[in-house]
Design a protein around this motif. Structure first.
Motif, mmCIF file in Angstrom:
data_model
loop_
_atom_site.group_PDB
_atom_site.id
_atom_site.type_symbol
_atom_site.label_atom_id
_atom_site.label_comp_id
_atom_site.label_asym_id
_atom_site.label_seq_id
_atom_site.Cartn_x
_atom_site.Cartn_y
_atom_site.Cartn_z
ATOM 1 N N TRP A 1 0.831 -1.201 0.000
ATOM 2 C CA TRP A 1 0.000 0.000 0.000
ATOM 3 C C TRP A 1 0.862 1.246 0.000
ATOM 4 N N SER A 2 0.350 2.272 -0.650
ATOM 5 C CA SER A 2 1.041 3.551 -0.629
ATOM 6 C C SER A 2 0.013 4.672 -0.543
ATOM 7 N N ASP A 3 0.484 5.856 -0.254
ATOM 8 C CA ASP A 3 -0.391 7.021 -0.152
ATOM 9 C C ASP A 3 -0.853 7.386 -1.572
ATOM 10 N N PRO A 4 -2.163 7.343 -1.836
ATOM 11 C CA PRO A 4 -2.635 7.651 -3.183
ATOM 12 C C PRO A 4 -2.400 9.101 -3.588
ATOM 13 N N PHE A 5 -2.210 9.987 -2.601
ATOM 14 C CA PHE A 5 -1.985 11.394 -2.904
ATOM 15 C C PHE A 5 -0.516 11.779 -2.778
ATOM 16 N N GLY A 6 0.334 10.802 -2.484
ATOM 17 C CA GLY A 6 1.765 11.085 -2.335
ATOM 18 C C GLY A 6 2.417 11.379 -3.684
ATOM 19 N N ARG A 7 3.506 12.090 -3.634
ATOM 20 C CA ARG A 7 4.248 12.445 -4.855
ATOM 21 C C ARG A 7 5.186 11.313 -5.214
ATOM 22 N N LYS A 8 5.347 11.088 -6.496
ATOM 23 C CA LYS A 8 6.228 10.024 -6.980
ATOM 24 C C LYS A 8 7.620 10.521 -7.200
#
Length: 67
Positions: free
Chosen positions: A60-67
């Motif tokens: 899982w990762s933050d869907p709003f996080g920056r790549k």
């Protein structure tokens, strides 16, 4: 009531219902990122991601996080 007005009211009601449904699901978290992140941190506390995810899938990762 004329036929066109009746059709427009039905169509407008349908569009309003869709908008009212999607607001709390999609748009509210986008507008309140800090609240969303805080709620997710509380909800995911104590969960080991590697134990929950099936093998071979990304963790899982933050869907709003920056790549």
């Amino acid at each position: 009531m004329s036929r066109n007005l009746h059709t427009a009211l039905i169509f407008g009601s349908f569009i309003s219902l869709i908008g009212a449904t999607f607001y709390p699901i999609y748009f509210r978290p986008l507008m309140r990122l800090e609240d969303y992140r805080r709620e997710q941190a509380i909800n995911q506390a104590g969960i080991v991601q590697e134990d929950v995810q099936p093998p071979g899938l990304n963790v899982w990762s933050d869907p709003f996080g920056r790549k």
